[in-house]
Design an enzyme around this catalytic site. Structure first.
Site, PDB file in Angstrom:
ATOM      1  N   HIS A  85       2.079   3.208  -7.089  1.00 48.30           N
ATOM      2  CA  HIS A  85       1.399   1.990  -6.660  1.00 48.30           C
ATOM      3  C   HIS A  85      -0.106   2.067  -6.935  1.00 48.30           C
ATOM      4  O   HIS A  85      -0.733   1.075  -7.329  1.00 48.30           O
ATOM      5  CB  HIS A  85       1.666   1.763  -5.170  1.00 48.30           C
ATOM      6  CG  HIS A  85       0.919   0.616  -4.589  1.00 48.30           C
ATOM      7  ND1 HIS A  85      -0.026   0.768  -3.602  1.00 48.30           N
ATOM      8  CD2 HIS A  85       0.953  -0.717  -4.865  1.00 48.30           C
ATOM      9  CE1 HIS A  85      -0.528  -0.405  -3.285  1.00 48.30           C
ATOM     10  NE2 HIS A  85       0.032  -1.323  -4.040  1.00 48.30           N
ATOM     11  N   GLU A 128      -0.677   1.260 -10.467  1.00 50.14           N
ATOM     12  CA  GLU A 128      -0.598  -0.194 -10.671  1.00 50.14           C
ATOM     13  C   GLU A 128      -1.967  -0.832 -10.470  1.00 50.14           C
ATOM     14  O   GLU A 128      -2.397  -1.690 -11.251  1.00 50.14           O
ATOM     15  CB  GLU A 128       0.417  -0.804  -9.700  1.00 50.14           C
ATOM     16  CG  GLU A 128       0.476  -2.325  -9.747  1.00 50.14           C
ATOM     17  CD  GLU A 128       0.868  -2.946  -8.423  1.00 50.14           C
ATOM     18  OE1 GLU A 128       0.184  -3.897  -7.986  1.00 50.14           O
ATOM     19  OE2 GLU A 128       1.851  -2.485  -7.812  1.00 50.14           O
ATOM     20  N   HIS A 129      -2.667  -0.425  -9.413  1.00 52.94           N
ATOM     21  CA  HIS A 129      -4.022  -0.938  -9.169  1.00 52.94           C
ATOM     22  C   HIS A 129      -4.965  -0.563 -10.312  1.00 52.94           C
ATOM     23  O   HIS A 129      -5.753  -1.392 -10.783  1.00 52.94           O
ATOM     24  CB  HIS A 129      -4.571  -0.361  -7.856  1.00 52.94           C
ATOM     25  CG  HIS A 129      -4.088  -1.058  -6.628  1.00 52.94           C
ATOM     26  ND1 HIS A 129      -4.930  -1.655  -5.716  1.00 52.94           N
ATOM     27  CD2 HIS A 129      -2.838  -1.265  -6.152  1.00 52.94           C
ATOM     28  CE1 HIS A 129      -4.243  -2.187  -4.736  1.00 52.94           C
ATOM     29  NE2 HIS A 129      -2.953  -1.948  -4.970  1.00 52.94           N
ATOM     30  N   GLU A 181      -4.852  -1.288   2.435  1.00 47.58           N
ATOM     31  CA  GLU A 181      -3.607  -2.054   2.273  1.00 47.58           C
ATOM     32  C   GLU A 181      -2.503  -1.425   3.108  1.00 47.58           C
ATOM     33  O   GLU A 181      -1.714  -2.128   3.749  1.00 47.58           O
ATOM     34  CB  GLU A 181      -3.213  -2.081   0.793  1.00 47.58           C
ATOM     35  CG  GLU A 181      -1.987  -2.919   0.485  1.00 47.58           C
ATOM     36  CD  GLU A 181      -1.650  -2.920  -0.994  1.00 47.58           C
ATOM     37  OE1 GLU A 181      -0.480  -3.185  -1.324  1.00 47.58           O
ATOM     38  OE2 GLU A 181      -2.555  -2.648  -1.813  1.00 47.58           O
TER      39      GLU A 181
END
Length: 452
Positions: A64, A67-68, A144
């Protein structure tokens, strides 16, 4: 008057007439094109077969995080420029990470597909992960996690249940990662992940919309063919050991209401043409929940008034093992124990008596209609194709899904409930609500949207 079943089938048959092309480039990249000419738009998605299940302990969440970082610039495109160029072309873009994959998409006018491919091919090969930008972005990811998991008691319960239900399989780890791993993650961890998995022979390009397959394939060759295949790590089997009894956990968290989550280990779709149980479990989930006349809603919420809500869920498509899940919130004054007993009674009734043909027909119509209407969206047409092929299933499995659901019998639904909804496969999590303490306000972190 035509029945919902007939209307849905007619829509499905009309959708099936759209052309589907499935080719593999010389470097191993798969390209799937679904032609749909209802509007002059297209959606382009690049799927990497690398998700949280491929991570190692100590670097959970790196899929993840990468992905950022994919939006933070390449050798050719400065940080932030990717999104600006897509927006300037009238498009929208985003990405998502799951246990099984990481995917990136753009929705644009059909004549801007070349721009989409150019940018995706560039960041597949030329991503720059600087220590400075990583240090900023990891703070965004940690915030997040706080907002979406740590501050959400039901999310905490789900996370802890998965860590309990799975003993060995990597599905036990959260997609966003454990906080300690995020706090200790380095830019090199992200670089290593990128080098390990981001290669054309670990990617599938899915394009759906008002496009011509031969033109899409030509563009894919133009922008992606020059990228060399990578030496992908060996993927070893990661079978989950058989469970040998009920697992139970209680999670204490600040919350207004208690909450119950029950999860049974269940099979997923592997041989779509021969498997029957995954389709039967999908119908069973519809029997138990999905509308006001479903069993959990009718019995627990309306008649007995034991719960304020109750639902069942099951996903047949994944790279790893599956779960059949039921979640519910007890009504005021009712205990979680009473609610669990009521759910068990409903399940035992299905196991003992089965379901009626009328109930089966209603649920089939509901499930099939939902499938048809979802396919009316270009984005979800591409999304479903990407999910299926990333899980190792052919596009034919998606095309044949409705037919397989239509063929499910009441006896198969009863047999699936008897075989799979057993205590030896069950994990139960209870949320024990604690007083709602006033939470100190946190400073905004750029890139994270705070809940109101």
């Amino acid at each position: 008057m035509r029945s919902l079943w007939a209307i849905g089938l007619a829509l499905l048959l009309g959708s099936a007439q759209a052309a589907l092309t499935d080719v593999t480039l010389d470097n191993g990249m798969r390209v799937i094109v679904h032609e749909d000419r209802r509007a002059p738009v297209m959606v382009s998605q690049v799927w990497y077969r690398a998700g949280s299940m491929d991570e190692f302990n100590g670097t959970t969440g790196v899929a993840h995080v990468l992905e950022h970082m994919m939006f933070k610039g390449t050798k050719n495109v400065p940080p932030g420029e990717f999104s600006k160029r897509i927006a300037a072309a009238g498009g929208r873009e985003n990405a998502f990470t799951s246990r099984d994959y990481t995917a990136y998409f753009q929705q644009m006018q059909k004549d801007r597909l070349a721009l989409s491919m150019q940018l995706e091919a560039d960041r597949m090969a030329n991503l720059v992960i600087s220590d400075e930008l990583f240090a900023k972005e990891i703070q965004v990811v940690m915030e997040e996690r706080r907002l979406r998991t740590d501050d959400q008691p039901q999310s905490v319960l789900v996370e802890r249940l998965m860590a309990t239900a799975y003993q060995a399989h990597p599905y036990r780890r959260p997609i966003i990662g454990w906080m300690d791993d995020l706090q200790n993650m380095t830019a090199q961890d992200a670089r290593d992940w990128y080098a390990r998995w981001y290669a054309p022979n670990n990617a599938t390009l899915v394009v759906a919309g008002d496009v011509k397959a031969d033109e899409v394939i030509a563009l894919a060759k133009q922008y992606f063919s020059a990228l060399p295949a990578g030496a992908l790590p060996e993927r070893r089997p990661q079978a989950e050991p058989a469970q040998v009894g009920v697992k139970r956990i209680v999670v204490k968290a600040s919350a207004q209401l208690p909450y119950l989550l029950m999860a049974w280990h269940a099979p997923t779709l592997k041989d779509w043409a021969q498997d029957t149980t995954p389709y039967a479990l999908q119908i069973l989930a519809g029997v138990l929940s999905g509308n006001d006349s479903a069993r959990l809603q009718t019995s627990l919420v309306k008649m007995q008034q034991i719960a304020v809500n109750a639902s069942a869920g099951y996903d047949a498509v994944s790279r790893g093992p599956g779960m059949f899940m039921i979640d519910a919130t007890p009504a005021p004054g009712k205990s979680v124990d009473t609610l669990e007993k009521a759910i068990r009674n409903e399940l035992e009734r299905v196991q003992r008596e089965g379901i009626s043909e009328a109930e089966l027909a209603r649920v089939k119509a509901q499930v099939i209609a939902a499938d048809v209407y979802q396919r009316d969206s270009l984005f979800y047409q591409a999304m479903q194709l990407g999910e299926y092929v990333t899980a190792g299933l052919p596009p034919a499995a998606l095309a044949g899904r409705v037919g397989k659901l239509r063929a499910v019998t009441a006896a198969e639904v009863q047999a699936a409930a008897q075989q799979w909804l057993q205590d030896d496969r069950l994990s139960v999590a209870e949320l024990d609500p604690q007083p709602l303490d006033a939470q100190p306000a946190r400073a905004n972190v750029p890139g994270v949207r705070h809940a109101n």
